[in-house]
Every structure is written in C-alpha cells, then in structure tokens.
Design a protein around this motif. Structure first.
Motif, PDB file in Angstrom:
ATOM      1  N   LEU A  64      32.510  17.652  10.898  1.00  0.00           N
ATOM      2  CA  LEU A  64      33.556  18.628  11.210  1.00  0.00           C
ATOM      3  C   LEU A  64      33.478  19.061  12.672  1.00  0.00           C
ATOM      4  O   LEU A  64      34.503  19.245  13.332  1.00  0.00           O
ATOM      5  N   ASP A  65      32.248  19.232  13.194  1.00  0.00           N
ATOM      6  CA  ASP A  65      32.079  19.604  14.603  1.00  0.00           C
ATOM      7  C   ASP A  65      32.649  18.541  15.534  1.00  0.00           C
ATOM      8  O   ASP A  65      33.103  18.854  16.641  1.00  0.00           O
ATOM      9  N   ASN A  66      32.617  17.286  15.103  1.00  0.00           N
ATOM     10  CA  ASN A  66      33.102  16.190  15.949  1.00  0.00           C
ATOM     11  C   ASN A  66      34.586  16.286  16.253  1.00  0.00           C
ATOM     12  O   ASN A  66      35.074  15.661  17.202  1.00  0.00           O
ATOM     13  N   PHE A  67      35.313  17.061  15.450  1.00  0.00           N
ATOM     14  CA  PHE A  67      36.760  17.179  15.648  1.00  0.00           C
ATOM     15  C   PHE A  67      37.123  18.309  16.624  1.00  0.00           C
ATOM     16  O   PHE A  67      38.296  18.591  16.832  1.00  0.00           O
ATOM     17  N   LYS A  68      36.111  18.921  17.223  1.00  0.00           N
ATOM     18  CA  LYS A  68      36.353  20.064  18.110  1.00  0.00           C
ATOM     19  C   LYS A  68      37.225  19.693  19.304  1.00  0.00           C
ATOM     20  O   LYS A  68      38.161  20.421  19.659  1.00  0.00           O
ATOM     21  N   ASP A  69      36.938  18.566  19.939  1.00  0.00           N
ATOM     22  CA  ASP A  69      37.609  18.222  21.195  1.00  0.00           C
ATOM     23  C   ASP A  69      38.704  17.166  21.049  1.00  0.00           C
ATOM     24  O   ASP A  69      39.247  16.703  22.042  1.00  0.00           O
ATOM     25  N   GLN A  70      39.002  16.763  19.827  1.00  0.00           N
ATOM     26  CA  GLN A  70      40.061  15.756  19.669  1.00  0.00           C
ATOM     27  C   GLN A  70      41.416  16.388  19.986  1.00  0.00           C
ATOM     28  O   GLN A  70      41.669  17.538  19.686  1.00  0.00           O
ATOM     29  N   ASN A  71      42.305  15.632  20.610  1.00  0.00           N
ATOM     30  CA  ASN A  71      43.600  16.190  21.009  1.00  0.00           C
ATOM     31  C   ASN A  71      44.774  15.261  20.709  1.00  0.00           C
ATOM     32  O   ASN A  71      45.863  15.444  21.246  1.00  0.00           O
ATOM     33  N   GLU A  72      44.554  14.254  19.877  1.00  0.00           N
ATOM     34  CA  GLU A  72      45.632  13.300  19.591  1.00  0.00           C
ATOM     35  C   GLU A  72      46.443  13.669  18.357  1.00  0.00           C
ATOM     36  O   GLU A  72      47.572  13.219  18.204  1.00  0.00           O
ATOM     37  N   PHE A  73      45.880  14.436  17.452  1.00  0.00           N
ATOM     38  CA  PHE A  73      46.658  14.904  16.301  1.00  0.00           C
ATOM     39  C   PHE A  73      46.474  16.407  16.173  1.00  0.00           C
ATOM     40  O   PHE A  73      45.513  16.988  16.677  1.00  0.00           O
ATOM     41  N   TYR A  74      47.420  17.033  15.519  1.00  0.00           N
ATOM     42  CA  TYR A  74      47.401  18.491  15.394  1.00  0.00           C
ATOM     43  C   TYR A  74      48.109  18.872  14.101  1.00  0.00           C
ATOM     44  O   TYR A  74      48.690  18.042  13.390  1.00  0.00           O
ATOM     45  N   TYR A  75      48.053  20.157  13.781  1.00  0.00           N
ATOM     46  CA  TYR A  75      48.732  20.684  12.597  1.00  0.00           C
ATOM     47  C   TYR A  75      49.735  21.729  13.049  1.00  0.00           C
ATOM     48  O   TYR A  75      49.406  22.624  13.827  1.00  0.00           O
ATOM     49  N   GLU A  76      50.969  21.581  12.622  1.00  0.00           N
ATOM     50  CA  GLU A  76      52.007  22.520  13.036  1.00  0.00           C
ATOM     51  C   GLU A  76      51.769  23.893  12.426  1.00  0.00           C
ATOM     52  O   GLU A  76      51.479  24.016  11.232  1.00  0.00           O
ATOM     53  N   LYS A  77      51.903  24.913  13.245  1.00  0.00           N
ATOM     54  CA  LYS A  77      51.780  26.273  12.732  1.00  0.00           C
ATOM     55  C   LYS A  77      53.001  26.626  11.890  1.00  0.00           C
ATOM     56  O   LYS A  77      54.128  26.289  12.236  1.00  0.00           O
TER      57      LYS A  77
END
Length: 393
Positions: free
Chosen positions: A161-174
C-alpha cells in the motif's frame, strides 16, 4: 455462553497480562522526556483496558458469562483489523496514525503467544562436566513457525500500500458516482485516455503477483489451523445421518458416480452469488463430516454406521475434499462456512484462535488489495480497447 475462562487457566492468563504490563512499565521508566512518559502512560492505560476486557471474556459485568479466552482474543484481533483497515476503497497508504495503532495493538495481542509453550529435550552440562538431558520450555511449534510468517505477510501488505504513495498515472474521482456493479460504493479508478504506461503496467502486475502470494500463504495457514480444530458436537448434532440428505440427490449422484469430474459438477451448479457458493460449501463440508463419522463408527448399532464399504466412504470423502479445495481457490473471498464459524466459536485453544484470526484478516485484506489492483488493470484494459467493455457487458 461459557465462562470467561476455566479456573485452571486463570493463573496463566494473569501471568500473560502481568508480563505485558511489566514490559510497558519497563519501557516507561526508560523514557526521559515528559512527553514520552505521558504517551507511554496512555499506552499502558489502553493496554490495561484491552487485556481487562479479554480476561473478563467481554463480559464487563464480571458475572462470569463471557466468552472463552480464545474467542475473546479472536474477536479482539478481528475487531482491531476492522477498525484499522475498514473497507480499503483505494490503492493508497494507510494513515500514519492508523498504521502505528495497528502495529502497536496487534503486538499486544500477539504477545500472548510468547508464553504458550511446550516441553522439549535439551542438553545441559553440570559444573563437574557431566552432560545430562533435561526438559525445557519453548514456544509451541506451530506458533514459532507461523507467527513470524504472518508478521512478514502483514508487513508485505502494508509495504504494498505504501508503494502507491507516489504513483500519478491513475486516480479516483472525488464524489464520483462509483461503480455500476454489485460494489457500487467503491470509487472507479481513472487512467489516461490511452491507458497506463508500459512501466506502470508491469509494476502493477508485479504488485498483483506479490499480493497473490500473500493470499496463498495466509490461506494455507488458515486452512491448516481450522483443520486442527476439533469439530464441535453441537455442529454434528445438526447434521442429517447420511450424505444424500445433506447434498441432495443430484450432487450426491455426481460425487458417488463411477466417473467423477469436479469441474463438470461445478459447471452444472448455480454459483453466481456468495450466498449460493456458501450454501454449496456448507453441504459439501457437512457430507465430509458425515462420511468421516460413518468410517469411524465401530459399532454396527451406532446411528452413524453404514452399509457402504469403508473404501467407498474414503473415496467419497476424497472427492468432496477436492471440491472444497477448488472452491477455496476459485472463490477466495467468500465468507466463513457454518463449520468454520462453529469451530471458531467453540475452540478453546488460544494459540489456534490467534493463528486463525490473524491469518484470516491478512487473507481478507490481501484479497481486497488484489481486487483494487484488478480494478485499475481493468480500467487500463478498457482505455486501450473500449470494445472489451462492450463484450463484458
């Protein structure tokens, strides 16, 4: 409900709790700053409250109507995981304070296993050089092997889960409308119009493979512990006296037929929902217990005796076990069966209770993380080839 603990167990439970308090007191005395002392004092109060509830078997009235120590610990680990992890809706690190609380409190609960021991032979040399064999205590073998393994799996999941801290290619819409399937409350991941980069795609697949290994390892430990737990008589009393009554004519015929193919059997069943899968699993597990009882019946007058040969009973049981194994791997996220629930509630072995609950919550969290990774990979697949979405619908 049973008493919180048997009288013979009470000194050991007090010893476990006393050890935990002593450890915190020693830590407290070594702190130099007032802030650290205050924090340690707060931790000690929390620990006292938690272990007090465990010793009372969750019966705060003190009337002795609480659950067993084993079930109290099992419930404590399950509830702690629920409060720490909840529903992991996104691939993101745990909040630092939540992670710290999880690690601190799971350490408290697992500390009990340090004092579940067995005797083992050991060599000792006396002052005059004479060597003798004596019996010493060591941590019980199953706990010595599995607790470190489960701690490692726990750490692998949190690191994932920590590994996903700096990923910026996908996101979740608010405030997105979310998914349109049966898990509508979980937000849908969004990827670039042309999908993820090849580097990110490969990295996600490696994370998926890692989590899949965690699921397999936790599942194996959990299955082994449940196998070692005794089948409660209260569960046996609810069973019919023959496998046909439990399974129904159609399934019974498929399992007892001369030619048996588990995949063909499963393909003929409606396993479209968790409820239907669980119902089928309950039937198969009940038939296994029935056949085992019949094989162990020494008296022909016993209500569990059978006219069918021992060899055939063993064959039927082996086939049923094969079906259960396939179900376990094909549907890893299904809830506990009636037999599992009955075993956990009636179990009195504290070591088994801790291993079962800890492995179960790790398996559950890993399955959730795996599902979230697959959501992103599915969104990536649709971005690359929108026709896949049409075929899926």
């Amino acid at each position: 409900m049973v008493r919180a603990m048997e009288e013979d167990d009470q000194p050991m439970e007090q010893q476990k709790t006393g050890w935990a308090f002593t450890r915190s007191e020693n830590l407290k005395s070594s702190m130099g700053s007032d802030g650290m002392k205050e924090r340690e004092h707060s931790d000690l109060d929390q620990m006292k409250e938690k272990f007090t509830k465990l010793l009372l078997g969750e019966d705060m009235s003190g009337g002795g109507k609480g659950v067993s120590s084993a079930l109290a610990l099992s419930n404590a680990i399950t509830n702690l995981a629920a409060s720490a992890f909840g529903e992991q809706k996104r691939l993101e690190p745990m909040a630092p304070e939540t992670k710290a609380r999880w690690r601190k409190e799971i350490d408290w609960l697992l500390s009990v296993t340090d004092h579940i021991v067995e005797f083992a032979p050991s060599k000792q040399r006396s002052k005059d050089g004479t060597q003798m064999e004596i019996m010493v205590t060591k941590q019980r073998t199953d706990l010595q092997m599995n607790i470190p393994a489960l701690r490692k799996l726990d750490a692998v999941l949190l690191d994932c889960l920590d590994n996903f801290k700096d990923q910026n290619e996908f996101y979740y819409e608010k405030n997105a409308d979310g998914r349109k399937d049966d898990k509508w409350w979980i937000p849908t991941p969004k990827v670039p119009p042309n999908g993820l980069s090849e580097t990110t795609r490969k990295w996600l697949q490696s994370q998926k493979d890692s989590v899949s290994q965690v699921i397999k390892a936790a599942m194996a430990i959990n299955a082994q512990v449940l196998t070692e737990m005794e089948v409660p008589e209260s569960y046996v009393d609810t069973l019919p006296k023959n496998g046909r009554s439990s399974l129904g004519d159609s399934i019974y015929k498929s399992i007892t037929d001369e030619y048996f193919d588990p995949d063909i059997l499963l393909s003929t069943l409606d396993l479209s929902s968790e409820h239907k899968i669980l119902e089928f699993k309950n039937k198969i597990e009940a038939s296994v217990i029935i056949w085992k009882r019949k094989m162990n019946a020494k008296d022909s007058k016993s209500s569990w005796s059978s006219a069918v040969s021992l060899e055939k009973r063993e064959l039927f049981e082996d086939r049923a076990e094969t079906i259960l194994l396939i179900l376990k791997h094909r549907f890893p996220g299904i809830p506990q069966s009636s037999l599992d629930i009955s075993k956990i509630q009636c179990n009195r072995d504290v070591g088994h209770a801790i291993l079962e609950s800890y492995s179960r919550i790790i398996e559950s969290l890993a399955f959730t993380v795996l599902s979230r990774i697959e959501d992103v990979l599915q969104a990536d697949s649709l971005a690359q080839n929108p026709s896949n979405g049409e075929q899926k619908r």
